[in-house]
Motif scaffolding. Sequence first.
Motif, short mmCIF file in Angstrom:
data_model
loop_
_atom_site.label_atom_id
_atom_site.label_comp_id
_atom_site.label_asym_id
_atom_site.label_seq_id
_atom_site.Cartn_x
_atom_site.Cartn_y
_atom_site.Cartn_z
N SER A 255 -55.74 55.81 45.94
CA SER A 255 -54.86 55.75 47.11
C SER A 255 -54.38 54.32 47.32
O SER A 255 -54.93 53.37 46.75
N ASP A 256 -53.36 54.19 48.15
CA ASP A 256 -52.85 52.84 48.43
C ASP A 256 -53.75 52.08 49.39
O ASP A 256 -53.44 50.95 49.77
N ARG A 257 -54.87 52.68 49.77
CA ARG A 257 -55.83 51.99 50.65
C ARG A 257 -57.17 51.76 49.96
O ARG A 257 -58.13 51.32 50.59
N ASN A 258 -57.24 52.08 48.67
CA ASN A 258 -58.44 51.80 47.89
C ASN A 258 -58.16 50.67 46.91
O ASN A 258 -57.02 50.24 46.73
N HIS A 259 -59.22 50.21 46.26
CA HIS A 259 -59.09 49.10 45.33
C HIS A 259 -59.80 49.46 44.02
O HIS A 259 -60.99 49.74 44.01
N TYR A 260 -59.03 49.44 42.94
CA TYR A 260 -59.54 49.83 41.63
C TYR A 260 -59.49 48.63 40.69
O TYR A 260 -58.46 47.97 40.57
N PHE A 261 -60.62 48.35 40.05
CA PHE A 261 -60.73 47.17 39.19
C PHE A 261 -61.17 47.61 37.79
O PHE A 261 -62.37 47.82 37.55
N PRO A 262 -60.25 47.75 36.84
CA PRO A 262 -60.62 48.12 35.47
C PRO A 262 -61.06 46.90 34.68
O PRO A 262 -60.94 45.76 35.15
N ASN A 263 -61.53 47.14 33.47
CA ASN A 263 -61.97 46.01 32.65
C ASN A 263 -60.81 45.33 31.94
O ASN A 263 -61.02 44.41 31.15
N SER A 264 -59.59 45.78 32.18
CA SER A 264 -58.36 45.12 31.71
C SER A 264 -58.21 45.12 30.20
O SER A 264 -57.43 44.36 29.66
#
Length: 401
Positions: A255-264
């Motif tokens: 969602s536009d209110r969550n934060h997702y951090f992949p390993n890039s």
Amino acid sequence: LLGPEPGPVLLSIPYNVQKESVDENVLEQIHFPSQTALRHTSPTTDLVALLRAAQHPVIIAGHGCIQTGAREIVAAFSKRFNIPVTTSLKAKGVVAEGTALSLGCLGVTSNGDAYRYLVDHADLLVFLGAGFNERTSYLWNAKLLANKKIAQVDRDDAQIGRVFQPDVAICGDILAVMENVFLSLEADAMAPKSLDRLEDHQAAIAPSSNEGRTEQPEAFRLIQLFFGELAQRFPHNALVFDDNIVFAQSYFDVSDRNHYFPNSGISSLGHALPAAIGARCFSPDSPTFAILGDGGFQMCCMEMMTAVNYGIPLNVVVINNGTLSLIRKNQFQLYGERYIDCDFVNPDFSLLAQSFGVQHYRIETEAALNILFDHADLTGGINLIEILLDKHAFPRYLSAR
């Protein structure tokens, strides 16, 4: 290395370049300017003109939209003018995924829906802070850009024109540029674009036979249900750090209110666990998840004791299939199933959790998944969550490496 902002630099060298021979004498010919002058200064009116002329434009939003605080303006722009948005992996959630105008994530490990729409329908691509790297571009597939107008907006002049030649190139703050473009189109009373092709595309999305689409066998059902529940139960303020990325790219609607951090894509196995611990310290009220394969978890599992020692709430989700999946996948596809050094023996995760003094949940049925989300303290507790997966089941996209 010569960018305007200080900080760490990642040099990503394509595999074909790594295999080339280089004459060391060429190093004497390389000139490093002391200052890079801006070369791309197209006025925003040029972008406005492209948008007015396009019938089926698409925004490709990259991590630059998050860095410049442009998430809200991109979402508002998309909604006001009916312009679909796809994102790079690092930009998941710029526009709430799962909504009508979101095409999801673009990239070689995604389900391929955005790829198909861009190839079949788009006549204008607007790149906003997206680098169009190896993963996002499907190994620089020429079909994505063929017969389309291209606009690129980026705050880093070095990124503009680096991979493709845009028709309109604007070096500047993405937030300021898009606010200017929004106001100009509003003043011109530009009508919203037709959604006919988007609606037809969404209705006609075929299963795994489509080119560019990742297979989604029944073996992944528990993982798909897990990400579905995660998105539904935690629609805002969640922090999700992901080592695996393949499953979340297709199954997790951010969602536009969550934060997702992949390993890039750097394949820094195990980074999700210590990264999640650090983030939870910074944001103590945010439900936090670290998602890892079992191989990556074994590289950093003792970090769970850090969370225990400091009382840091954390959910560690381990996909347990007893193998290094990417390596096994490549050996399956490229080496005739000649498996070498990819399988291993896991510890008993329930006993490991017990030794840490944390809760353990083993997910091998839908009933167990329901118990997890209905009864576990996923906000204030420390949990080790184990999701079972057959080691022979993996998305069979071709990484070409």
